[in-house]
Scaffold this motif. Sequence first.
Motif, PDB file in Angstrom:
ATOM      1  N   ARG A   1       0.927  -1.062  -0.093  1.00 57.07           N
ATOM      2  CA  ARG A   1      -0.009   0.071  -0.009  1.00 57.07           C
ATOM      3  C   ARG A   1       0.668   1.305  -0.101  1.00 57.07           C
ATOM      4  O   ARG A   1       0.304   2.247  -0.266  1.00 57.07           O
TER       5      ARG A   1
ATOM      6  N   GLU B   1      -3.848  -1.437  -3.292  1.00 59.26           N
ATOM      7  CA  GLU B   1      -4.388  -2.303  -1.965  1.00 59.26           C
ATOM      8  C   GLU B   1      -5.466  -3.206  -2.858  1.00 59.26           C
ATOM      9  O   GLU B   1      -5.897  -2.809  -4.079  1.00 59.26           O
TER      10      GLU B   1
ATOM     11  N   ARG C   1      -3.927   3.816  -4.360  1.00 65.25           N
ATOM     12  CA  ARG C   1      -4.272   4.551  -3.272  1.00 65.25           C
ATOM     13  C   ARG C   1      -4.029   5.756  -3.312  1.00 65.25           C
ATOM     14  O   ARG C   1      -4.264   6.845  -2.637  1.00 65.25           O
TER      15      ARG C   1
END
Length: 325
Positions: free
Chosen positions: A177, A204, A223
């Motif tokens: 992430r 993610e 993200r």
Amino acid sequence: MRVDRHSKVLIIGSGPAGYTAAIYAARAALEPLLIEGLQPGGQLTITTDVENWPGDVSVMGPDLMARMRAQVAHVGTQVVSDTIVEVDLTAKPFVAVGDDGSRYTGDAVVIATGASARWLGLDTETRYRGAGVSACATCDGFFYRGRTVAVVGGGNTAVEEALYLTNFAAKVYLIHRRGALRADRTNQARLRANPLIEPIWHAEVAEVLGDGRVVTGLKLRDRRDGRLRDLAADGLFVAIGHDPATGLFRRQLAMDDEGYILVAPGSTATSVAGVFAAGDVQDRQFRQAVTSAGMGCMAALEAERFLAGHTPHAIAAEPGAPVTT
């Protein structure tokens, strides 16, 4: 109905560690009492094929645990279907309280409450758990020979899982992430040097994709901008950590910063004399059924030696070792 029971060896938790401790304690005529807990048989009861248990080419996890439980009963262990909600390791004998208020006491205690993998919390992850979603590369990597898999995580565990999977898989994606790993430099260097591993940064898993039977891919979310994309993969390995089931014992036993019970080197002895810890509850490195069983054996043998050197009166009078946290 509330009951009060005493045993020479009180075993809290089942699974390979607890069941093996019970077998050895019973064969030593210690009349063990085993409290199974919320998930009798432990994590293997939600595992399908087990192909690394000695003596079985392949065995279903629930079947293996049922066989162990039958052996435990055969050798004379008292098995109780209850969940411990409170313990007092300062009392002598040691005290454990069940969900209905039943009190169980023991001159020695073996803790085998295990650990559980941390999951992503996706409905589709749960749906395909055991059908392409796993938390143990050592357990399930063999099934992905020549195939494409993905690992989620950014620490040493995730990198080590990815490296291990290259022994079988043709391609390994490491999904993280963030834009940099938390793993140590040695592991990061090994990852960069392995041509079979491709990191995917700032991503993610939004959904596990499948055909209703097995995993076919992943839907990833960036993200940084929220964009979604599909990634073809035959398996997903979640490597974001484990949580040892040690909440009952906090402030009573020495633990590390993640809650694993600390034991003496080469031993299952905890910081309290007469209390022993076996299996995933103290093992943050291997987490295998066979190593848990081995530690269950060790704990029972060490409990036997402890009891041999202490009369019940001496046990009741002896203070425990200091607890550090």
